[in-house]
Design a protein around this motif. Structure first.
Motif, PDB file in Angstrom:
ATOM      1  N   SER A   2     -19.074  22.282   7.450  1.00 11.95           N
ATOM      2  CA  SER A   2     -18.857  23.393   8.204  1.00 11.95           C
ATOM      3  C   SER A   2     -19.298  24.779   7.658  1.00 11.95           C
ATOM      4  O   SER A   2     -19.477  24.629   6.522  1.00 11.95           O
ATOM      5  N   LEU A  16     -12.291  31.587  11.217  1.00 12.44           N
ATOM      6  CA  LEU A  16     -12.690  30.403  11.725  1.00 12.44           C
ATOM      7  C   LEU A  16     -13.321  29.536  10.824  1.00 12.44           C
ATOM      8  O   LEU A  16     -14.222  29.680  10.175  1.00 12.44           O
ATOM      9  N   PHE A  23     -16.573  21.813  16.970  1.00 18.18           N
ATOM     10  CA  PHE A  23     -15.110  21.794  16.788  1.00 18.18           C
ATOM     11  C   PHE A  23     -14.814  23.024  16.020  1.00 18.18           C
ATOM     12  O   PHE A  23     -15.350  23.355  14.939  1.00 18.18           O
ATOM     13  N   LYS A  68     -12.064  25.908  14.722  1.00 17.19           N
ATOM     14  CA  LYS A  68     -10.492  26.331  14.677  1.00 17.19           C
ATOM     15  C   LYS A  68     -10.340  27.336  13.624  1.00 17.19           C
ATOM     16  O   LYS A  68     -10.902  27.590  12.490  1.00 17.19           O
ATOM     17  N   THR A  69      -8.883  27.997  13.696  1.00 19.60           N
ATOM     18  CA  THR A  69      -8.719  28.773  12.804  1.00 19.60           C
ATOM     19  C   THR A  69      -8.161  28.387  11.572  1.00 19.60           C
ATOM     20  O   THR A  69      -7.711  27.131  11.570  1.00 19.60           O
ATOM     21  N   ARG A  70      -8.316  28.974  10.658  1.00 18.61           N
ATOM     22  CA  ARG A  70      -7.984  28.408   9.259  1.00 18.61           C
ATOM     23  C   ARG A  70      -6.451  28.009   9.156  1.00 18.61           C
ATOM     24  O   ARG A  70      -6.177  27.102   8.669  1.00 18.61           O
ATOM     25  N   ASP A  83      -4.962  26.696  11.535  1.00 21.52           N
ATOM     26  CA  ASP A  83      -4.891  25.720  12.356  1.00 21.52           C
ATOM     27  C   ASP A  83      -3.913  26.202  13.645  1.00 21.52           C
ATOM     28  O   ASP A  83      -3.706  25.120  14.303  1.00 21.52           O
ATOM     29  N   GLU A 117      -5.048  27.794  16.429  1.00 17.73           N
ATOM     30  CA  GLU A 117      -5.907  27.804  17.714  1.00 17.73           C
ATOM     31  C   GLU A 117      -7.008  26.976  17.298  1.00 17.73           C
ATOM     32  O   GLU A 117      -7.752  26.879  16.127  1.00 17.73           O
ATOM     33  N   SER A 118      -7.524  26.212  18.181  1.00 25.92           N
ATOM     34  CA  SER A 118      -8.481  25.302  18.104  1.00 25.92           C
ATOM     35  C   SER A 118      -9.147  24.919  19.571  1.00 25.92           C
ATOM     36  O   SER A 118      -8.592  24.988  20.488  1.00 25.92           O
ATOM     37  N   CYS A 121      -7.370  19.189  19.798  1.00 31.82           N
ATOM     38  CA  CYS A 121      -7.345  20.809  19.859  1.00 31.82           C
ATOM     39  C   CYS A 121      -6.495  21.165  20.989  1.00 31.82           C
ATOM     40  O   CYS A 121      -5.957  20.389  21.802  1.00 31.82           O
ATOM     41  N   GLU A 122      -6.475  22.393  20.955  1.00 33.88           N
ATOM     42  CA  GLU A 122      -5.594  23.121  21.878  1.00 33.88           C
ATOM     43  C   GLU A 122      -6.341  23.334  23.214  1.00 33.88           C
ATOM     44  O   GLU A 122      -5.621  23.441  24.451  1.00 33.88           O
ATOM     45  N   CYS A 159      -3.259  19.463  23.558  1.00 31.76           N
ATOM     46  CA  CYS A 159      -4.118  20.179  24.459  1.00 31.76           C
ATOM     47  C   CYS A 159      -3.549  21.033  25.519  1.00 31.76           C
ATOM     48  O   CYS A 159      -2.535  20.222  26.141  1.00 31.76           O
TER      49      CYS A 159
END
Ligand SMILES: [Zn+2]
Ligand SMILES: [Zn+2]
Length: 238
Positions: free
Chosen positions: A102, A108, A126, A128-130, A132, A134-135, A152-153, A205
């Motif tokens: 990654s 992010l 994929f 995501k914020t660190r 977690d 937001e994803s 994921c969201e 989600c």
């Protein structure tokens, strides 16, 4: 998270996404001038552009974006196919074939994973914020899902065609078998999407965006109803 569709489908894919502290472009398959206009001439607000593969409906503006000072992320295979290089090009480091480390961008974490498409080295993302909080998962131009869709969201995923529609078009002579086979080998059907969603954990989600619908081989209403009824999640057809 904020998502703006600048373009979708074979005429050009481009999505602006605000996630965490970053603003991204997912794909840049529109003429640069159109992107500039749709961004109200604030291209400099974009922190980076992520490209899934080299087809022009996903990567048309990549050289212009780099010239405008935007970092563009992609696999090495995609970069070679597009003939791009320079310090604005960021390629994902593979640790084995079609598996990547990654990358970190602001707050992010961006993880590419393999897509199934007839090009050099296609991927899905994929992000995501660190923390977690937001994803987002972004999947397009893939015949099927090789991996389980990550939790994921927000899910942005291709739904290119409905198999019965495609078969009907072949039967009516609207499309030939060659084209049919090319579509089936390269794009995600409603039926394959349903299978992939059955395996996914969608408990977190909140929204599903369906992308890259084919004009003649899809059915917007049927697609929306099927996915909404199956998941109970808000569905937006782009
Ligand atoms: Zn493609
Ligand atoms: Zn495409």
């Amino acid at each position: 998270m904020k998502i703006q569709v600048l373009g979708t489908g074979s005429s050009g894919n481009c999505y602006k996404v605000k996630i965490g502290r970053a603003t991204l472009l997912l794909e840049c398959g529109l003429p640069f001038k159109v992107i500039q206009k749709k961004l109200n001439f604030k291209v400099s607000e974009i922190d980076a552009c992520l490209v899934t593969h080299e087809h022009m409906d996903h990567a048309k503006a990549v050289k212009d974006l780099m010239k405008a000072g935007i970092d563009c992320y992609m696999t090495k295979g995609t970069a070679e196919a597009l003939g791009v290089s320079g310090h604005r090009l960021k390629t994902f480091r593979p640790f084995e074939k079609a598996r990547y480390y990654s990358e970190v961008l602001k707050d992010l974490i961006i993880l590419p994973f393999e897509a199934v498409h007839d090009v050099a080295e296609p991927v899905s993302y994929f992000i995501k914020t660190r923390d977690d909080k937001e994803s987002l998962v972004f999947v397009t131009d893939t015949a099927y899902l090789k991996y389980k869709i990550p939790d994921c969201e927000c899910l942005m995923i291709e739904c290119n065609y409905v198999k019965s529609r495609l078969d009907e078009n072949v039967r009516l002579g609207n499309i030939n078998t060659n084209l049919r086979n090319r579509i089936v080998k390269n794009h995600l059907s409603l039926e394959s999407l349903v299978e992939a969603l059955k395996l996914a954990d969608l408990s977190r989600c909140k929204k599903i965006y369906l992308l890259h619908l084919s004009d003649g081989n899809s059915d917007e209403k049927l697609i929306k109803r099927t996915i909404q009824e199956m998941t109970g999640i808000e569905v937006v057809v782009c």
